[in-house]
Design a protein around this motif. Structure first.
Motif, PDB file in Angstrom:
ATOM      1  N   ILE A 162       0.925  -1.297   0.053  1.00 16.53           N
ATOM      2  CA  ILE A 162       0.030  -0.003  -0.044  1.00 16.53           C
ATOM      3  C   ILE A 162       0.757   1.302  -0.015  1.00 16.53           C
ATOM      4  O   ILE A 162       0.489   2.310  -0.414  1.00 16.53           O
ATOM      5  CB  ILE A 162      -1.035   0.070   0.992  1.00 16.53           C
ATOM      6  N   GLN A 166      -0.704   7.840   1.275  1.00 20.09           N
ATOM      7  CA  GLN A 166      -1.674   8.352   2.085  1.00 20.09           C
ATOM      8  C   GLN A 166      -1.249   8.847   3.444  1.00 20.09           C
ATOM      9  O   GLN A 166      -1.841   9.937   3.889  1.00 20.09           O
ATOM     10  CB  GLN A 166      -2.978   7.238   2.124  1.00 20.09           C
ATOM     11  N   GLU A 167      -0.391   8.077   4.158  1.00 20.35           N
ATOM     12  CA  GLU A 167       0.151   8.413   5.257  1.00 20.35           C
ATOM     13  C   GLU A 167       0.845   9.874   5.322  1.00 20.35           C
ATOM     14  O   GLU A 167       0.692  10.784   6.174  1.00 20.35           O
ATOM     15  CB  GLU A 167       1.172   7.553   5.908  1.00 20.35           C
ATOM     16  N   VAL A 184      -5.676   6.096   8.971  1.00 21.25           N
ATOM     17  CA  VAL A 184      -5.374   5.524   7.463  1.00 21.25           C
ATOM     18  C   VAL A 184      -4.321   4.554   7.460  1.00 21.25           C
ATOM     19  O   VAL A 184      -4.889   3.472   6.594  1.00 21.25           O
ATOM     20  CB  VAL A 184      -4.094   6.955   7.180  1.00 21.25           C
ATOM     21  N   THR A 185      -3.371   4.109   8.425  1.00 23.35           N
ATOM     22  CA  THR A 185      -2.705   3.077   8.155  1.00 23.35           C
ATOM     23  C   THR A 185      -3.304   1.598   8.639  1.00 23.35           C
ATOM     24  O   THR A 185      -3.470   0.554   7.883  1.00 23.35           O
ATOM     25  CB  THR A 185      -1.511   3.032   9.276  1.00 23.35           C
ATOM     26  N   GLY A 188      -6.043   0.242   6.159  1.00 26.07           N
ATOM     27  CA  GLY A 188      -5.389  -0.466   5.066  1.00 26.07           C
ATOM     28  C   GLY A 188      -4.739  -1.809   5.358  1.00 26.07           C
ATOM     29  O   GLY A 188      -4.640  -2.748   4.349  1.00 26.07           O
ATOM     30  N   ILE A 189      -4.486  -2.222   6.753  1.00 22.61           N
ATOM     31  CA  ILE A 189      -3.733  -3.372   6.969  1.00 22.61           C
ATOM     32  C   ILE A 189      -4.788  -4.249   7.851  1.00 22.61           C
ATOM     33  O   ILE A 189      -4.149  -5.269   8.556  1.00 22.61           O
ATOM     34  CB  ILE A 189      -2.497  -3.172   7.816  1.00 22.61           C
TER      35      ILE A 189
END
Length: 269
Positions: A162, A166-167, A184-185, A188-189
């Motif tokens: 990813i 974005q971060e 954000v992070t 995604g995970i």
């Protein structure tokens, strides 16, 4: 997508079915059959014995702390490995795979050499009222160690894929480090984290070698569920051994199945 000739596809399918059937499905089926054949009363009686109840309780405690520690540590180390450059990064990555490559019995022996009562660390901890070896903390420590890489190896590839665009954008708009992580992070995970937790849970439930060494396998004191299975089977209490084995198997399979059903289907490009 590769298109193999139809006979080749059928041969591959047959091979996979036979492989999984002989190594997984057939043994599990036999355990379930041996467990349920005497009837539900025998199953309930086996589960209500003191050694089984204590074993399940200790397994639950060790699994809970193992999942919690490896979740926090795994996500943190994954971010460190992917988002930062530092000396020794490659060495750290190699060391994190050590619990998967070393025998659990060796892990248990290594923990004994560090935390046993006769060692400097063990004497210090025992002097302030903490016993590690032959006690619940040692069981938790061994269980946590053997499951150490599982969350990391699920999260690292996803973080790498990813990227950090974005971060960076979130921080440039004024978001703090914690806000960037939570909003954000982590989204995604999240599925990588969930799969890592499930694998850690399944691994912790079934740990045997390292736990046997550090626990001392003391009946009604430091026996986890897997140790109860061994002792009851060797003492010709097969019904109890089959029942606990099936319970541990069902718990692991249930977790993996639930995650597989809840996870969104990936779209094929």
């Amino acid at each position: 997508m590769i298109r193999e000739p139809k006979p080749v596809r059928w041969v591959l399918r047959l091979f996979v079915i036979c492989y999984v059937g002989l190594l997984v499905l057939w043994p599990v089926f036999l355990v379930a059959q041996r467990t349920l054949s005497p009837g539900w009363q025998a199953v309930v009686s086996s589960l209500s014995s003191p050694e089984v109840l204590l074993g399940l309780r200790l397994t639950g405690i060790a699994t809970f702390w193992s999942v919690l520690f490896n979740l926090v540590f795994g996500v943190g180390i994954s971010l460190l490995l992917v988002r930062y450059e530092f000396r020794g990064k490659r060495l750290l990555s190699v060391l994190l795979d050590l619990p998967l490559s070393v025998s659990p019995v060796v892990v248990g022996l290594a923990l004994m050499l560090v935390y046993a009562k006769g060692t400097p660390v063990g004497r210090f901890l025992y002097g302030i009222g903490y016993q590690i070896i032959f006690a619940t903390p040692g069981i938790v420590l061994a269980t946590t160690f053997v499951a150490l890489p599982l969350v990391i190896r699920e999260v690292v590839p996803v973080l790498t894929e990813i990227g950090d665009d974005q971060e960076v954008a979130a921080r440039s708009l004024g978001a703090s480090g914690w806000q960037t992580f939570w909003r954000v992070t982590l989204p995604g995970i999240k599925w990588a984290v969930v799969y890592g937790v499930v694998l850690t849970l399944a691994r912790s439930l079934g740990e045997f070698g390292a736990v046997k060494v550090v626990s001392g396998n003391i009946s009604l004191q430091t026996q986890t569920a897997t140790l109860v299975v061994q002792d009851t089977y060797q003492d010709f209490q097969q019904q109890t051994a089959y029942t606990v084995s099936l319970l541990l198997t069902l718990a692991a399979v249930l977790c993996i199945t639930v995650v597989a059903l809840l996870r969104p289907k990936e779209k094929l490009s």
